[in-house]
Write an enzyme that holds these catalytic residues in place. Structure first.
Site, short mmCIF file in Angstrom:
data_model
loop_
_atom_site.label_atom_id
_atom_site.label_comp_id
_atom_site.label_asym_id
_atom_site.label_seq_id
_atom_site.Cartn_x
_atom_site.Cartn_y
_atom_site.Cartn_z
N PHE A 149 0.81 -1.22 0.00
CA PHE A 149 0.00 0.00 0.00
C PHE A 149 0.84 1.27 0.00
O PHE A 149 0.36 2.33 -0.38
CB PHE A 149 -0.94 0.01 1.23
N LYS A 173 -1.26 -6.91 -9.33
CA LYS A 173 -2.22 -7.05 -8.23
C LYS A 173 -1.80 -6.01 -7.19
O LYS A 173 -0.93 -6.24 -6.36
CB LYS A 173 -2.16 -8.47 -7.65
N GLU A 176 -5.02 -3.68 -1.99
CA GLU A 176 -6.46 -3.41 -1.97
C GLU A 176 -6.78 -2.17 -1.13
O GLU A 176 -7.91 -1.71 -1.12
CB GLU A 176 -7.23 -4.64 -1.45
N SER A 226 5.38 -7.02 3.19
CA SER A 226 5.96 -7.35 4.50
C SER A 226 6.73 -8.68 4.42
O SER A 226 6.46 -9.51 3.54
CB SER A 226 4.85 -7.44 5.54
N CYS A 281 9.61 1.64 3.33
CA CYS A 281 10.52 0.55 3.67
C CYS A 281 11.94 1.08 3.87
O CYS A 281 12.78 0.40 4.42
CB CYS A 281 10.51 -0.50 2.57
N GLU A 382 9.40 -4.31 12.83
CA GLU A 382 9.07 -3.16 11.98
C GLU A 382 7.75 -2.55 12.47
O GLU A 382 6.74 -3.24 12.55
CB GLU A 382 8.92 -3.61 10.52
P1 NAD Z 1 1.56 -6.64 2.95
O1 NAD Z 1 2.60 -7.70 3.00
O2 NAD Z 1 0.46 -6.69 3.95
O3 NAD Z 1 0.83 -6.64 1.52
C1 NAD Z 1 1.57 -6.64 0.32
C2 NAD Z 1 0.74 -7.33 -0.76
O4 NAD Z 1 0.52 -8.69 -0.36
C3 NAD Z 1 -0.62 -6.70 -1.00
O5 NAD Z 1 -0.87 -6.67 -2.38
C4 NAD Z 1 -1.58 -7.63 -0.27
O6 NAD Z 1 -2.84 -7.71 -0.88
C5 NAD Z 1 -0.88 -8.98 -0.33
N1 NAD Z 1 -1.16 -9.81 0.85
C6 NAD Z 1 -1.39 -9.39 2.11
N2 NAD Z 1 -1.60 -10.43 2.92
C7 NAD Z 1 -1.50 -11.54 2.17
C8 NAD Z 1 -1.61 -12.93 2.46
N3 NAD Z 1 -1.86 -13.38 3.68
N4 NAD Z 1 -1.43 -13.80 1.45
C9 NAD Z 1 -1.17 -13.36 0.20
N5 NAD Z 1 -1.06 -12.06 -0.12
C10 NAD Z 1 -1.22 -11.15 0.85
O7 NAD Z 1 2.32 -5.24 2.99
P2 NAD Z 1 1.69 -3.80 3.12
O8 NAD Z 1 1.18 -3.62 4.51
O9 NAD Z 1 0.80 -3.52 1.99
O10 NAD Z 1 3.00 -2.91 2.92
C11 NAD Z 1 3.89 -2.59 3.94
C12 NAD Z 1 5.06 -3.53 3.97
O11 NAD Z 1 5.73 -3.52 2.72
C13 NAD Z 1 6.11 -3.13 4.99
O12 NAD Z 1 6.57 -4.29 5.63
C14 NAD Z 1 7.22 -2.51 4.16
O13 NAD Z 1 8.49 -2.55 4.73
C15 NAD Z 1 7.14 -3.35 2.94
N6 NAD Z 1 7.75 -2.68 1.80
C16 NAD Z 1 8.97 -3.12 1.41
C17 NAD Z 1 9.61 -2.51 0.37
C18 NAD Z 1 10.96 -2.98 -0.08
O14 NAD Z 1 11.40 -2.52 -1.11
N7 NAD Z 1 11.61 -3.88 0.62
C19 NAD Z 1 9.02 -1.42 -0.29
C20 NAD Z 1 7.76 -1.00 0.14
C21 NAD Z 1 7.13 -1.64 1.19
#
Ligand code: NAD
Length: 497
Positions: A149, A173, A176, A226, A281, A382
């Site tokens: 997000f 994808k 959401e 994450s 991140c 985090e």
């Molecule tokens: P998230 O892991 O909750 O979601 C990321 C994606 O995975 C979304 O599209 C979501 O729909 C999907 N998702 C969520 N839960 C899922 C599940 N149980 N099974 C399958 N798919 C699932 O992350 P977020 O909260 O949207 O974003 C924040 C996180 O992203 C933080 O941990 C941040 O550090 C990380 N991030 C990392 C980088 C990097 O370059 N390393 C860059 C941006 C964000």
């Protein structure tokens, strides 16, 4: 209420599922739209469309693909205000920060415009007598991107401009929580002349993600999110024989050496810790104060953190906007509660912030902890909010060990005037992206972005040459043109003569 649908084969299409998610405006706390959540069959149909589009798109000369990408670049520039507002309205970050993130995505589009050059292979004449050898890189097929997000434009743009420039077709994808930007980018790609089916957006949750992982026609998955989900994506992509890059969470440290330009370090920390409300991140969430600099550092940081202007992202005077959702606000607040329980000193407390006229918005003020130690959960985990922890150490070596022992290894910085300290730090630190007197060392589009340790699963980062390699397969050809003399069959391992 507005319903955000999927974008497949060049147009917005309704999905088959009745499942919908809620999309909020974080500044007001109001739900402003709904997003359709895809079923497995929605995803599978989109993949069939992308597979068909690959047949012709992959054959288009790279120069023609580049011209479409170039047109897309112009359209992003033209529509930058609208795209930026979309980011602010669903993510919450302040306008100029949102625009900056769009620009960082645009830079990858600019990089992808050079695809005819970037796809050039290698050639060796006469690897054996009258035998030549060359290599070329070819697209994979249908590839998918699953994004978080916190950067609804930039992170998808780390992926798809390069993937499609290489000749692949793409399924995105997006998160959401803020899906509108992806749909608008898809429309702009169509306007730029991208053939239908080359870029598709499927909105959804875990069901759509699992359908991506299981679909045999998807050849590669790029993920950013994450760490637990990144690991899940990595394992399941590999199980289903897909190429994968899965970028995860972070806990970034900024080392403040006693000899540094302290004003520079404090200003750097303020932007890096509280910019985008810490939802980056590459946010610097730990300041490591070395030697006797701690008291002065905390004193200067606390004054600035107390003076932070928190407000809606569209208010030009706001320095920090709200968090993305109520759930996330509750999570970040509970981490601040935890830090107090764990015995850290809460120097600035941003909890419970209510803004007049925006009482239901998801706001928290900047929080600053001092005397955090490596055993506390607020140090290890985090938080992804505007919470900065100061850890005090005696020496440079102790600072480096602290960082190297941490499970995450995304970004890190050091502020110092000592070239030896800076050089040793860059060489020895176990982190993928390093800043020296630079607070947020995010590499430019023509370099590659990627962390180490549990911040990245897989072996390639995003964009730059890593991106080109990820989205292409290497083929190496060895050829001989017989000049009248036919050789006899040989039954020994061929060696070049
Ligand atoms: P998230 O892991 O909750 O979601 C990321 C994606 O995975 C979304 O599209 C979501 O729909 C999907 N998702 C969520 N839960 C899922 C599940 N149980 N099974 C399958 N798919 C699932 O992350 P977020 O909260 O949207 O974003 C924040 C996180 O992203 C933080 O941990 C941040 O550090 C990380 N991030 C990392 C980088 C990097 O370059 N390393 C860059 C941006 C964000």
């Amino acid at each position: 209420m507005k319903l955000i649908e999927h974008f497949v084969n060049g147009k917005i299409i309704p999905g088959s599922s009745d499942k919908k998610g809620k999309v909020f405006n974080p500044a007001t706390g109001e739900q402003e739209s709904e997003v359709r959540l895809a079923s497995k069959s929605d995803l599978d149909s989109a993949v069939q469309v992308a597979k068909k589009a690959f047949e012709t798109w992959s054959l288009k000369p790279p120069l023609q693909r580049a011209r479409i990408i170039f047109k897309f670049k112009e359209l992003i520039e033209k529509n930058s205000d609208e795209l930026t507002k979309l980011i602010v309205s669903e993510h919450g970050k302040v306008f100029e920060d949102a625009r900056g993130s769009l620009t960082r995505g645009l830079e990858v589009v600019e990089f992808a415009c050079g695809i005819p050059h970037l796809l050039k292979g290698e050639f060796s004449e006469n690897v054996g007598t009258n035998v030549d050898s060359w290599s070329m890189r070819q697209p994979l097929g249908v590839v998918a991107g699953i994004t978080p997000f916190n950067f609804p434009a930039m992170v998808p743009m780390w992926m798809f401009p390069i993937a499609i420039a290489c000749g692949n077709t793409f399924i995105l994808k997006p998160s959401e929580k803020d899906p509108s930007c992806a749909i608008r980018l898809a429309e702009l790609l169509s306007e730029a002349g991208l053939p239908d089916g080359v870029f598709n957006v499927i909105n959804g949750d875990k069901e759509a993600v699992d359908a991506i992982l299981e679909n045999k026609d998807i050849k590669a998955v790029s993920f950013v999110g994450s760490t637990p989900i990144a690991k899940y994506i990595y394992e399941n992509s590999a199980k289903n024989e897909k190429r994968v890059q899965a970028l995860g969470g972070a806990k970034n440290h900024l080392v403040v050496m006693p000899d540094c330009d302290l004003d520079g370090a404090v200003n750097g920390l303020m932007g890096a810790a509280y910019g985008s409300a810490g939802e980056r991140c590459m946010a610097q969430s730990v300041a490591v104060a070395v030697g006797d600099i701690g008291d002065e550092l905390v004193s200067r940081l606390s004054k600035k953190a107390e003076a932070l202007k928190v407000g809606p992202g569209m208010d030009k005077t706001s320095e920090m906007g709200p968090l993305v959702t109520k759930e996330h606000l509750e999570k970040v607040t509970s981490y601040v509660d935890l830090g107090v329980e764990e015995g850290a000193k809460l120097v600035v407390d941003g909890r419970g912030l209510k803004l007049q006229g925006y009482e239901n918005g998801f706001y928290i003020g900047g929080c600053l902890f001092d005397h955090v130690n490596k055993d506390m959960r607020i140090y290890k985990e985090e938080i992804f909010g505007p919470v900065l922890s100061v850890v005090r150490v005696k020496t440079f070596e102790e600072a480096a060990k602290l960082i190297n022992d941490h499970e995450y290894g995304n970004g890190v910085s050091i502020y110092t005037r000592d070239g030896d300290a800076g050089r040793t730090f860059a060489s020895k630190i176990q982190v993928g992206m390093v800043g020296i007197n630079v607070p947020i060392p995010v590499p430019m589009a023509f370099h590659s972005f990627g962390g180490w340790k549990r911040s990245l699963f897989g072996d390639s980062g995003m964009h730059g040459m890593e991106g080109i390699k990820f989205y292409t397969k290497l083929k190496t050809i060895t050829s001989r043109w017989p000049s009248g003399v036919r050789s006899n069959a040989e039954f020994v391992m061929p060696t070049m003569k």
